[in-house]
Scaffold this active site. Structure first.
Site, PDB file in Angstrom:
ATOM      1  N   GLU A 271      11.171  32.978  25.592  1.00 52.26           N
ATOM      2  CA  GLU A 271      11.984  34.193  25.724  1.00 52.26           C
ATOM      3  C   GLU A 271      11.166  35.319  25.131  1.00 52.26           C
ATOM      4  O   GLU A 271      11.249  35.590  23.940  1.00 52.26           O
ATOM      5  CB  GLU A 271      13.295  34.040  24.948  1.00 52.26           C
ATOM      6  CG  GLU A 271      14.327  33.201  25.641  1.00 52.26           C
ATOM      7  CD  GLU A 271      15.674  33.228  24.913  1.00 52.26           C
ATOM      8  OE1 GLU A 271      15.752  33.824  23.819  1.00 52.26           O
ATOM      9  OE2 GLU A 271      16.634  32.652  25.438  1.00 52.26           O
TER      10      GLU A 271
ATOM     11  N   HIS B 192      21.131  36.657  31.154  1.00 55.64           N
ATOM     12  CA  HIS B 192      21.960  35.512  30.783  1.00 55.64           C
ATOM     13  C   HIS B 192      22.871  35.893  29.623  1.00 55.64           C
ATOM     14  O   HIS B 192      22.827  37.021  29.122  1.00 55.64           O
ATOM     15  CB  HIS B 192      21.102  34.266  30.463  1.00 55.64           C
ATOM     16  CG  HIS B 192      20.521  34.227  29.088  1.00 55.64           C
ATOM     17  ND1 HIS B 192      20.197  33.052  28.442  1.00 55.64           N
ATOM     18  CD2 HIS B 192      20.210  35.216  28.209  1.00 55.64           C
ATOM     19  CE1 HIS B 192      19.716  33.315  27.253  1.00 55.64           C
ATOM     20  NE2 HIS B 192      19.699  34.604  27.086  1.00 55.64           N
TER      21      HIS B 192
ATOM     22  N   HIS C 290      22.662  40.016  28.536  1.00 54.49           N
ATOM     23  CA  HIS C 290      21.381  40.650  28.227  1.00 54.49           C
ATOM     24  C   HIS C 290      20.282  39.956  29.026  1.00 54.49           C
ATOM     25  O   HIS C 290      20.543  38.985  29.731  1.00 54.49           O
ATOM     26  CB  HIS C 290      21.092  40.571  26.711  1.00 54.49           C
ATOM     27  CG  HIS C 290      20.924  39.181  26.216  1.00 54.49           C
ATOM     28  ND1 HIS C 290      21.992  38.330  25.985  1.00 54.49           N
ATOM     29  CD2 HIS C 290      19.815  38.454  25.947  1.00 54.49           C
ATOM     30  CE1 HIS C 290      21.544  37.165  25.572  1.00 54.49           C
ATOM     31  NE2 HIS C 290      20.220  37.198  25.539  1.00 54.49           N
TER      32      HIS C 290
ATOM     33  N   HIS D 146      15.855  38.788  29.542  1.00 59.82           N
ATOM     34  CA  HIS D 146      14.561  38.444  28.938  1.00 59.82           C
ATOM     35  C   HIS D 146      13.479  38.465  30.006  1.00 59.82           C
ATOM     36  O   HIS D 146      13.747  38.211  31.180  1.00 59.82           O
ATOM     37  CB  HIS D 146      14.574  37.018  28.358  1.00 59.82           C
ATOM     38  CG  HIS D 146      15.526  36.827  27.229  1.00 59.82           C
ATOM     39  ND1 HIS D 146      15.262  37.256  25.947  1.00 59.82           N
ATOM     40  CD2 HIS D 146      16.743  36.243  27.185  1.00 59.82           C
ATOM     41  CE1 HIS D 146      16.272  36.943  25.163  1.00 59.82           C
ATOM     42  NE2 HIS D 146      17.197  36.330  25.894  1.00 59.82           N
TER      43      HIS D 146
ATOM     44  N   HIS E 299      14.923  37.850  38.587  1.00 58.77           N
ATOM     45  CA  HIS E 299      15.841  38.973  38.803  1.00 58.77           C
ATOM     46  C   HIS E 299      17.243  38.500  39.211  1.00 58.77           C
ATOM     47  O   HIS E 299      17.871  39.070  40.113  1.00 58.77           O
ATOM     48  CB  HIS E 299      15.270  39.971  39.820  1.00 58.77           C
ATOM     49  CG  HIS E 299      14.168  40.812  39.234  1.00 58.77           C
ATOM     50  ND1 HIS E 299      12.935  40.299  38.924  1.00 58.77           N
ATOM     51  CD2 HIS E 299      14.138  42.117  38.884  1.00 58.77           C
ATOM     52  CE1 HIS E 299      12.186  41.255  38.410  1.00 58.77           C
ATOM     53  NE2 HIS E 299      12.892  42.367  38.362  1.00 58.77           N
TER      54      HIS E 299
ATOM     55  N   CYS F  35      24.265  36.833  21.238  1.00 55.81           N
ATOM     56  CA  CYS F  35      23.791  36.386  22.565  1.00 55.81           C
ATOM     57  C   CYS F  35      24.919  36.181  23.565  1.00 55.81           C
ATOM     58  O   CYS F  35      24.677  35.908  24.734  1.00 55.81           O
ATOM     59  CB  CYS F  35      22.983  35.095  22.442  1.00 55.81           C
ATOM     60  SG  CYS F  35      21.498  35.306  21.461  1.00 55.81           S
TER      61      CYS F  35
END
Ligand SMILES: [Zn+2]
Length: 158
Positions: A144, A18, A30, A32, A68, A26
């Site tokens: 997260e 996201h 990237h 999580h 994914h 952010c």
């Protein structure tokens, strides 16, 4: 009485990419490992508050489509997207990204923070569990990574 389910230990987890345009670090794409933590409070009737298996099955059905994938808010506030020829074209600030549509999971939020994801998944789980008449309150935390997450709570009408 309260029931607790720690998704890190009971396989209520998923991995996703996201970005959060309104944040400095952010805003970069990237990922999580997300884990779900749940609590339910209600009345025990004939020895049971709710069936752990039913709760976990419903939760897994909600997170499986996110696994994914790139999480993309369908009500984006700080970015724009357009779908053309099976590709999603995303733009915010100086950033332009083109992602195959099959790699994208749209979520009905304005951004994909833990806060908004917990509202999104909590509301959906509450709807899925509406026949669990003993349950009065649901808490759902989207984490997260282990140890940090936002928690939403909702009360059942029944
Ligand atoms: Zn993030």
């Amino acid at each position: 009485m309260k029931l607790h389910i720690d998704g890190w230990q009971t396989n209520l987890r998923f991995s996703a990419a996201h970005f959060i345009p309104e944040h400095d670090k952010c805003s970069r794409l990237h990922g999580h490992d997300y884990g779900i933590k749940l609590s339910l409070e209600g009345e025990v009737k004939e020895g049971i508050l709710a069936d752990f298996g039913v709760i976990k099955r419903n939760m897994r059905e909600l997170i499986a489509p996110l696994d994914h994938k790139l999480l993309l808010p369908s009500r984006m506030k700080y970015s724009k997207y357009e779908i053309k020829d099976d590709y999603v074209h995303i733009s915010y600030g100086e950033v332009r990204m083109t992602i195959p549509e099959q790699f994208v999971a749209f979520v009905d939020t304005q951004t994909t923070s833990s806060e908004e994801l917990s509202v999104y998944l909590g509301t959906k789980l509450m709807n899925a569990l509406k026949d669990e008449k003993n349950v009065k309150t649901l808490w759902l935390s989207v984490q997260e990574g282990p140890g940090q997450g936002a928690e939403w709570s909702g009360h059942f009408d029944h």
